[in-house]
Scaffold this active site. Structure first.
Site, PDB file in Angstrom:
ATOM      1  N   ARG A   1       0.830  -1.220   0.000  1.00  0.00           N
ATOM      2  CA  ARG A   1       0.000   0.000   0.000  1.00  0.00           C
ATOM      3  C   ARG A   1       0.859   1.263   0.000  1.00  0.00           C
ATOM      4  O   ARG A   1       0.706   2.151  -0.847  1.00  0.00           O
ATOM      5  CB  ARG A   1      -0.926  -0.010   1.231  1.00  0.00           C
ATOM      6  CG  ARG A   1      -2.021  -1.048   1.161  1.00  0.00           C
ATOM      7  CD  ARG A   1      -2.750  -1.153   2.479  1.00  0.00           C
ATOM      8  NE  ARG A   1      -1.911  -1.774   3.479  1.00  0.00           N
ATOM      9  CZ  ARG A   1      -2.145  -2.963   4.033  1.00  0.00           C
ATOM     10  NH1 ARG A   1      -3.219  -3.648   3.707  1.00  0.00           N
ATOM     11  NH2 ARG A   1      -1.325  -3.475   4.923  1.00  0.00           N
ATOM     12  N   ILE A   2       1.795   1.349   0.961  1.00  0.00           N
ATOM     13  CA  ILE A   2       2.585   2.579   1.078  1.00  0.00           C
ATOM     14  C   ILE A   2       3.584   2.689  -0.072  1.00  0.00           C
ATOM     15  O   ILE A   2       3.746   3.758  -0.671  1.00  0.00           O
ATOM     16  CB  ILE A   2       3.279   2.648   2.460  1.00  0.00           C
ATOM     17  CG1 ILE A   2       2.212   2.724   3.563  1.00  0.00           C
ATOM     18  CG2 ILE A   2       4.221   3.851   2.543  1.00  0.00           C
ATOM     19  CD1 ILE A   2       2.729   2.552   4.980  1.00  0.00           C
TER      20      ILE A   2
ATOM     21  N   GLY B   1       5.366   9.116  10.630  1.00  0.00           N
ATOM     22  CA  GLY B   1       4.836   8.792   9.298  1.00  0.00           C
ATOM     23  C   GLY B   1       3.342   9.033   9.158  1.00  0.00           C
ATOM     24  O   GLY B   1       2.890   9.621   8.178  1.00  0.00           O
TER      25      GLY B   1
ATOM     26  N   GLU C   1      14.410   2.556  18.892  1.00  0.00           N
ATOM     27  CA  GLU C   1      13.559   3.656  19.365  1.00  0.00           C
ATOM     28  C   GLU C   1      13.202   3.441  20.831  1.00  0.00           C
ATOM     29  O   GLU C   1      12.963   2.304  21.224  1.00  0.00           O
ATOM     30  CB  GLU C   1      12.270   3.714  18.534  1.00  0.00           C
ATOM     31  CG  GLU C   1      12.548   4.140  17.114  1.00  0.00           C
ATOM     32  CD  GLU C   1      11.314   4.099  16.215  1.00  0.00           C
ATOM     33  OE1 GLU C   1      10.189   4.056  16.730  1.00  0.00           O
ATOM     34  OE2 GLU C   1      11.497   4.109  14.999  1.00  0.00           O
TER      35      GLU C   1
ATOM     36  N   ARG D   1      10.466   0.355   9.289  1.00  0.00           N
ATOM     37  CA  ARG D   1      10.794   0.168  10.708  1.00  0.00           C
ATOM     38  C   ARG D   1      12.314   0.234  10.815  1.00  0.00           C
ATOM     39  O   ARG D   1      13.031  -0.263   9.922  1.00  0.00           O
ATOM     40  CB  ARG D   1      10.316  -1.193  11.223  1.00  0.00           C
ATOM     41  CG  ARG D   1       8.831  -1.297  11.476  1.00  0.00           C
ATOM     42  CD  ARG D   1       8.374  -0.495  12.692  1.00  0.00           C
ATOM     43  NE  ARG D   1       6.967  -0.693  12.983  1.00  0.00           N
ATOM     44  CZ  ARG D   1       5.987   0.105  12.545  1.00  0.00           C
ATOM     45  NH1 ARG D   1       6.259   1.170  11.815  1.00  0.00           N
ATOM     46  NH2 ARG D   1       4.721  -0.146  12.864  1.00  0.00           N
TER      47      ARG D   1
ATOM     48  N   HIS E   1       9.489   9.175  14.082  1.00  0.00           N
ATOM     49  CA  HIS E   1       8.435   8.195  13.764  1.00  0.00           C
ATOM     50  C   HIS E   1       7.057   8.872  13.662  1.00  0.00           C
ATOM     51  O   HIS E   1       6.143   8.539  14.412  1.00  0.00           O
ATOM     52  CB  HIS E   1       8.412   7.062  14.799  1.00  0.00           C
ATOM     53  CG  HIS E   1       7.841   5.789  14.237  1.00  0.00           C
ATOM     54  ND1 HIS E   1       8.265   4.535  14.616  1.00  0.00           N
ATOM     55  CD2 HIS E   1       6.868   5.588  13.319  1.00  0.00           C
ATOM     56  CE1 HIS E   1       7.566   3.614  13.962  1.00  0.00           C
ATOM     57  NE2 HIS E   1       6.700   4.244  13.166  1.00  0.00           N
TER      58      HIS E   1
HETATM   59  P1  NAP Z   1       1.729  -3.708   2.978  1.00  0.00           P
HETATM   60  O1  NAP Z   1       0.632  -3.171   2.126  1.00  0.00           O
HETATM   61  O2  NAP Z   1       1.572  -5.049   3.582  1.00  0.00           O
HETATM   62  O3  NAP Z   1       3.086  -3.645   2.117  1.00  0.00           O
HETATM   63  C1  NAP Z   1       4.249  -4.246   2.503  1.00  0.00           C
HETATM   64  C2  NAP Z   1       4.936  -4.799   1.272  1.00  0.00           C
HETATM   65  O4  NAP Z   1       6.193  -5.372   1.658  1.00  0.00           O
HETATM   66  C3  NAP Z   1       4.116  -5.912   0.615  1.00  0.00           C
HETATM   67  O5  NAP Z   1       4.069  -5.697  -0.762  1.00  0.00           O
HETATM   68  C4  NAP Z   1       4.905  -7.159   0.967  1.00  0.00           C
HETATM   69  O6  NAP Z   1       4.838  -8.166  -0.016  1.00  0.00           O
HETATM   70  C5  NAP Z   1       6.310  -6.624   1.031  1.00  0.00           C
HETATM   71  N1  NAP Z   1       7.171  -7.532   1.791  1.00  0.00           N
HETATM   72  C6  NAP Z   1       6.896  -8.222   2.919  1.00  0.00           C
HETATM   73  N2  NAP Z   1       7.955  -8.964   3.287  1.00  0.00           N
HETATM   74  C7  NAP Z   1       8.904  -8.748   2.360  1.00  0.00           C
HETATM   75  C8  NAP Z   1      10.205  -9.250   2.176  1.00  0.00           C
HETATM   76  N3  NAP Z   1      10.741 -10.140   3.029  1.00  0.00           N
HETATM   77  N4  NAP Z   1      10.911  -8.811   1.134  1.00  0.00           N
HETATM   78  C9  NAP Z   1      10.374  -7.945   0.252  1.00  0.00           C
HETATM   79  N5  NAP Z   1       9.142  -7.437   0.348  1.00  0.00           N
HETATM   80  C10 NAP Z   1       8.416  -7.843   1.409  1.00  0.00           C
HETATM   81  O7  NAP Z   1       2.017  -2.717   4.185  1.00  0.00           O
HETATM   82  P2  NAP Z   1       1.929  -1.119   4.172  1.00  0.00           P
HETATM   83  O8  NAP Z   1       0.596  -0.688   4.620  1.00  0.00           O
HETATM   84  O9  NAP Z   1       2.455  -0.629   2.878  1.00  0.00           O
HETATM   85  O10 NAP Z   1       2.966  -0.807   5.355  1.00  0.00           O
HETATM   86  C11 NAP Z   1       4.319  -1.202   5.253  1.00  0.00           C
HETATM   87  C12 NAP Z   1       5.064  -0.973   6.547  1.00  0.00           C
HETATM   88  O11 NAP Z   1       5.291   0.410   6.715  1.00  0.00           O
HETATM   89  C13 NAP Z   1       4.304  -1.379   7.821  1.00  0.00           C
HETATM   90  O12 NAP Z   1       4.441  -2.752   8.088  1.00  0.00           O
HETATM   91  C14 NAP Z   1       4.933  -0.515   8.885  1.00  0.00           C
HETATM   92  O13 NAP Z   1       5.979  -1.199   9.534  1.00  0.00           O
HETATM   93  C15 NAP Z   1       5.500   0.667   8.100  1.00  0.00           C
HETATM   94  N6  NAP Z   1       4.796   1.931   8.438  1.00  0.00           N
HETATM   95  C16 NAP Z   1       5.510   2.930   9.043  1.00  0.00           C
HETATM   96  C17 NAP Z   1       4.889   4.122   9.356  1.00  0.00           C
HETATM   97  C18 NAP Z   1       5.649   5.238   9.999  1.00  0.00           C
HETATM   98  O14 NAP Z   1       5.079   5.931  10.824  1.00  0.00           O
HETATM   99  N7  NAP Z   1       6.877   5.472   9.610  1.00  0.00           N
HETATM  100  C19 NAP Z   1       3.524   4.309   9.087  1.00  0.00           C
HETATM  101  C20 NAP Z   1       2.837   3.271   8.478  1.00  0.00           C
HETATM  102  C21 NAP Z   1       3.478   2.068   8.168  1.00  0.00           C
HETATM  103  P3  NAP Z   1       3.472  -8.980  -0.318  1.00  0.00           P
HETATM  104  O15 NAP Z   1       2.686  -8.058  -1.202  1.00  0.00           O
HETATM  105  O16 NAP Z   1       3.921 -10.205  -0.977  1.00  0.00           O
HETATM  106  O17 NAP Z   1       2.793  -9.213   1.001  1.00  0.00           O
END
Ligand code: NAP
Length: 326
Positions: free
Chosen positions: A157-158, A287, A267, A238, A285
């Site tokens: 998503r992000i 985001g 953190e 993270r 942090h």
């Molecule tokens: P998401 O939609 O699940 O996207 C994560 C992507 O990473 C997915 O496409 C997933 O693949 C891929 N992935 C998982 N494991 C992997 C690996 N070992 N190697 C390569 N790619 C891998 O999650 P999101 O909503 O985008 O959020 C992502 C992360 O951002 C969260 O888990 C969180 O830790 C972080 N975040 C941080 C903040 C902040 O405040 N800085 C805010 C929001 C989120 P698949 O499509 O195959 O599952």
């Protein structure tokens, strides 16, 4: 039936009201992080628990809170929760996907732009030293963004929201992710590359993967060594996805140009080596930290708790394996 819901953070009054109107007893911790003994005492006999990513919900906490039916995380990443342990006990775990995607992608871009164009450094110097006069080759010469190559690691998503913004900057978009995303490739003109190739070709590398055992230290000394000397690393995923020690060394030695970091390996500690560097932009942090996004996250967490306590499936359930055992 009335249940106790414990919330480990200051919360929006209208969301507290929704829980109370449903007949639940609500307790709120509005102070410093609780720590494990504090959390166990605070949430004693709770059936619903709304937590922050700084609350560690491990085996001991789950064991110590046997009445729990749902843990609702205020965040999309659930690396602070022992999801497998919760599943074994039939405790539902929920998160807040989607509602924070755009805000987090915006912050990734804020860090990318600020680092590339040395915005924070220039602001700091202007306040300290005054406006230096317009010069042709100023101290804060930056690097181009428009038309450059963006490498996104984790194309969910992000990651895809970051890519959408890059279209306006006419960037070449590369991505690496666990699974290929043919539709997004077509829609965004993005090209899949193995991680090591992506690192070698990108001017900007943005990390958007969840923290798992596979992604811990995904970016270490070897990976940083593959990046271009003039490349910038942005981490909104993270902290432990990057080996921070190796990153500090790479930045100090000029092996990459800079970094924009919203997350840190330990953190709330920030590596002292980062503090002293000019070529990094650091945010604590934040985001998803906009008013509207935090309201949506709170509302979704409450939707999840209310559903679970009514015996219904919560809308953003992370561990469907725990359903319908409760
Ligand atoms: P998401 O939609 O699940 O996207 C994560 C992507 O990473 C997915 O496409 C997933 O693949 C891929 N992935 C998982 N494991 C992997 C690996 N070992 N190697 C390569 N790619 C891998 O999650 P999101 O909503 O985008 O959020 C992502 C992360 O951002 C969260 O888990 C969180 O830790 C972080 N975040 C941080 C903040 C902040 O405040 N800085 C805010 C929001 C989120 P698949 O499509 O195959 O599952």
């Amino acid at each position: 039936m009335m249940a106790k819901v414990a919330i480990t953070t200051k919360f929006f009054p209208e969301e507290l009201a929704r829980l109370k109107d449903a007949g639940h007893e609500v307790v709120v911790h509005d102070g410093q992080p609780l720590g494990k003994p504090g959390l166990l005492a605070f949430a004693k006999e709770a059936e619903g628990l709304i937590v922050l990513l700084s609350d560690r919900i491990d085996e001991e906490v789950l064991e110590g809170l046997p009445t729990l039916r749902i843990v609702a995380n205020l965040g999309v990443g659930v690396d602070n929760i022992d999801v497998a342990g919760a599943t074994r006990r039939g405790v539902l775990v929920t998160n807040t996907p989607d509602v924070l995607t755009e805000a987090t992608a915006d912050l990734a871009w804020a860090l990318l732009m600020a680092t590339a164009r040395r915005v924070v450094e220039a602001d700091r110097d202007l306040r300290r030293e005054g406006f230096p006069g317009w010069t042709f080759l100023p101290k804060h010469l930056g690097t181009d963004v428009y038309g450059k190559t963006l490498g996104i690691v984790g194309f969910g998503r992000i990651g895809q929201a970051v890519a959408r913004r890059a279209q306006g900057f006419a960037m070449r978009i590369l991505y690496f992710s666990r699974t290929r995303k043919p539709e997004a490739e077509k829609a965004l003109g993005a090209r899949f590359l193995p991680l090591h190739e992506l690192l070698g070709e990108s001017d900007y590398v943005v990390l958007c993967v969840p923290l798992t055992s596979e992604t811990r230290h995904l970016i270490g000394a070897r990976e940083l060594g593959l990046m271009k000397k003039e490349a910038i690393l942005v981490n909104v995923a993270r902290g432990p996805v990057v080996d921070e020690e190796a990153l500090v060394r790479a930045l100090q030695e000029g092996r990459i140009l800079g970094a924009g970091l919203d997350v840190f390996e330990r953190e709330p500690e920030v590596h002292p080596g980062l503090i002293g560097l000019r070529n990094v932009v650091l945010t604590p942090h934040i985001g998803s930290a906009t008013w509207a996004t935090r309201r949506r996250m709170a509302a979704l967490a409450v939707d999840n708790v209310l559903a679970a306590l009514r015996g219904q499936r919560p809308p953003t359930l992370v561990n469907p394996e725990a359903w319908p055992k409760t």
